[in-house]
Scaffold this active site. Sequence first.
Site, PDB file in Angstrom:
ATOM      1  N   HIS A  35       0.803  -1.226   0.000  1.00  0.00           N
ATOM      2  CA  HIS A  35       0.000   0.000   0.000  1.00  0.00           C
ATOM      3  C   HIS A  35       0.830   1.267   0.000  1.00  0.00           C
ATOM      4  CE1 HIS A  35      -3.367  -2.727   0.463  1.00  0.00           C
ATOM      5  NE2 HIS A  35      -3.912  -1.820  -0.324  1.00  0.00           N
TER       6      HIS A  35
ATOM      7  N   ARG B 193     -15.512   2.665  -3.397  1.00  0.00           N
ATOM      8  CA  ARG B 193     -15.421   1.319  -2.843  1.00  0.00           C
ATOM      9  C   ARG B 193     -15.629   1.419  -1.342  1.00  0.00           C
ATOM     10  NH1 ARG B 193      -9.911  -1.892  -3.219  1.00  0.00           N
ATOM     11  NH2 ARG B 193      -9.230  -0.285  -1.758  1.00  0.00           N
TER      12      ARG B 193
ATOM     13  N   GLU C  85     -11.951  -9.978  -6.906  1.00  0.00           N
ATOM     14  CA  GLU C  85     -10.573 -10.115  -6.428  1.00  0.00           C
ATOM     15  C   GLU C  85     -10.348 -11.378  -5.612  1.00  0.00           C
ATOM     16  OE1 GLU C  85      -9.434  -6.569  -4.262  1.00  0.00           O
ATOM     17  OE2 GLU C  85     -11.315  -6.473  -3.174  1.00  0.00           O
TER      18      GLU C  85
ATOM     19  N   ASN D  35      -4.713  -6.654  -8.029  1.00  0.00           N
ATOM     20  CA  ASN D  35      -3.670  -6.826  -7.007  1.00  0.00           C
ATOM     21  C   ASN D  35      -3.995  -8.009  -6.105  1.00  0.00           C
ATOM     22  OD1 ASN D  35      -2.839  -4.374  -8.038  1.00  0.00           O
ATOM     23  ND2 ASN D  35      -3.709  -3.184  -6.372  1.00  0.00           N
TER      24      ASN D  35
ATOM     25  N   CYS E 135      -9.272  -2.290 -11.925  1.00  0.00           N
ATOM     26  CA  CYS E 135      -8.733  -1.134 -11.213  1.00  0.00           C
ATOM     27  C   CYS E 135      -7.483  -1.458 -10.407  1.00  0.00           C
ATOM     28  CB  CYS E 135      -9.794  -0.517 -10.314  1.00  0.00           C
ATOM     29  SG  CYS E 135     -10.411  -1.650  -9.079  1.00  0.00           S
TER      30      CYS E 135
HETATM   31  C1  PEP Z   1      -6.849  -4.641  -5.892  1.00  0.00           C
HETATM   32  O1  PEP Z   1      -6.795  -5.506  -5.032  1.00  0.00           O
HETATM   33  O2  PEP Z   1      -6.461  -4.815  -7.064  1.00  0.00           O
HETATM   34  C2  PEP Z   1      -7.358  -3.306  -5.577  1.00  0.00           C
HETATM   35  C3  PEP Z   1      -7.597  -2.439  -6.532  1.00  0.00           C
HETATM   36  O3  PEP Z   1      -7.552  -2.978  -4.279  1.00  0.00           O
HETATM   37  P1  PEP Z   1      -6.397  -2.706  -3.214  1.00  0.00           P
HETATM   38  O4  PEP Z   1      -5.112  -2.607  -3.940  1.00  0.00           O
HETATM   39  O5  PEP Z   1      -6.778  -1.448  -2.531  1.00  0.00           O
HETATM   40  O6  PEP Z   1      -6.487  -3.914  -2.349  1.00  0.00           O
HETATM   41 MG    MG Z   2      -7.907  -5.337  -3.220  1.00  0.00          MG
END
Ligand code: PEP
Ligand code: MG
Length: 753
Positions: A367, A510, A609, A632, A680
């Site tokens: 992050h 989100r 995801e 991700n 995304c």
């Molecule tokens: C992801 O998991 O691809 C996502 C966009 O959310 P985050 O990176 O905030 O977990």
């Molecule tokens: Mg995510």
Amino acid sequence: MSILPSGGPRLLLRQLREVMAEGAGGQARLDKIVRMIAANMVAEVCSIYLVTEADVLELFATEGLNPGAVHKTRLKMGEGLVGMIAETASPLNLSDAASHPKFAYRPETGEDPYRSLLGVPVLRAGRTLGVLVVQNRTHRHYTEDEVEALEIIATVLAEVIASGEFSVEDSLAFRRRMGPVHLHASGLADGIAVGEAVLHEPRIEIRQIIAEDVEAETGRLEAAISDLRASVDRMLHEIEFNVGSESRDVLEAYRMFAHDRGWLRRLREAVVTGLTAEAAVERVQNETRARMLRSRDPYWRERLHDLEDLANRLLRHLTGDVETAAQAALPENAIIIARSMGGAELLDYDRKRVKGVVVEDGTPVSHVAIIARALDIPMVGRAERALERVEPGDLVALDGETGELHFRPSPEIVKVFDEKLALRAQRRAQFHALRDEPAVTLDGTEIALNINAGLLVDLPNLSETGADGIGLFRTELQFMVAPTMPRLAAQAELYKRVLDEAGPRPVTFRTLDLGGDKILPYAPQRLESNPALGWRALRIGLDRPALMRYQLRALLRAAGGRELRVMFPMVAEVAEFVAARELLHKEMARAQARGQPLPVMLKVGVMIEVPSIVWQLDQLLPICDFVSVGSNDLMQFFFAVDRSNPRLTDRYDLLSPPLLKMLHQLVLKCETLGVPIGLCGEMAGRPLEAMALVGIGFRAISMPPASVGPVKLMVRSLHAGELQTVMEGLYDLPDHSVRAQLAAFAAERNIPI
Ligand code: PEP
Ligand code: MG
């Protein structure tokens, strides 16, 4: 006969202090120091070698060896006994030095008659600054006490050298020693930065090394130790109720060390020899560090981090330095250097002054890297032993794309970086010129390019990039940067301002995606062995419906009279989506009953995801308005690869046939059932990956703002139909990755990636 001075190290330290108090030049002082050590330790030879350039040890002063060898005799790191002491950062105690296999004879020194040798490294903050040696004619084995005495003197020397107490020629030598360093790190957030090193956890300055009053120093040390123990106990107690930045494991390790008899005994002994309490901590830490680094056991090497932190805490208790780097005044062009950093910690800094970030760990989907990209701050990670190689204020140059990292670069390198910066500015101007042009492929396929955001500071990016909207608004970021849980009104205010700024452009909010590595400093935490697979995101929302309903209430309040797009993270099965949507409907009913204006249009989506949901699309798609792939996390769960583990970053490729095939099937399914799909994750922000997504059939993607320009340029040079056909032939390949094939496709057609 002992080489220990009659009054013990204390007397020697007193004499050292006197030498330092004299106003003599650096070389003269060094000469005096060696003479004094030799006389007091009944050694015929005492010499000081300093590391002058990268990996070269130079004889700087000697009593007993040929004075003509000073500044002439040089040894590489690891060469000869002195080089070995420097390299291993540990003492060497030999009664017959010449018979040691590492012995390297240097005729110019005239050391032939001296048989026994005791050498200790001059260490500071984990680095070897030089080597201090005494020699005697007789075959003798120096006692433990003698080794200890010489090590204490080396501690003092280290501080003296580092604090620039020597005159110009020596500090110059010190700076030369800290010559340019070039590291191949990993690029985590694109961009070029040249600036001044700021340590995320500042080193504590030790102002006085030699004690005036040993009794008083002992008292200070004891008081600091008991404060330290109390604060560790307090933190451990608090962690039962609150999340701290430290996990229980780390705190338990702190407690273990804070009560470790060996560590405490050595600290006390060092003070008794005449060091100040701070210098004693530094000295014991140097010694422990050297010992732990030699250990092959990864457990001990890992524990070294904890012990370093604890020693730092003890120093803070002693010096009263409590300010963090983020609170201190930052230079205009700060490059923050950290062992590791959480996303919220980066947000603590004044963004205008932070030009770059370097971490020793870190992965592209951690992050902190996501936040660095969101803030458009170049960042590199996996910069091995960066903290050991840089001093605060050093010039740093980094390339967040290639991962190149330079400490104290030469003017030529700085010039190269300045040129890169200029080139980037040019490219930015080129992207800027494209801002109002549509993202349409050569064969007329329109691609919606959205940005990821999460804070107010992100909003100007919308118009600056000319993005089509906000494809992912990470609402948890507001929670992560706030000192306490944001209240309903503050949440609604943020969402309202986002919608105001976006105007007609769609924004997808989100709901809170907390847990995993997104931790709140003020919320209860349960320790989990697999946080990424743990109680996070929607799971928290469904188990704590009040929290979720508050957020939904805030969203509805902000979006009255406008369109509202909400999506839920980490949906693993349809039932979870149904339950989450139910909460939204309850909030709608509540708002309606109160006569509040409702959104004119409500779209409810699901993040794809967690792989399980891909096998429930037939049930999910008919009841949701849109889906968005979170690549991700999807990648993390698909390959069972922890997204925050730097050792695994290069293990699997996003452009691997199985992942691309799954995405392709996902897109086909959504097309068949007429449900819009986007992506995304960070994947969308890299032109080559984004190209593959277009080839798969994605028509909307969301990315860090700085990626919009490069991705648009790629889109506008691409023939989507042709790529789509080529990709049909890639999904079933047994290859690890099809990156090379896709890169070749782009290169042959001059598609900028
Ligand atoms: C992801 O998991 O691809 C996502 C966009 O959310 P985050 O990176 O905030 O977990
Ligand atoms: Mg995510």
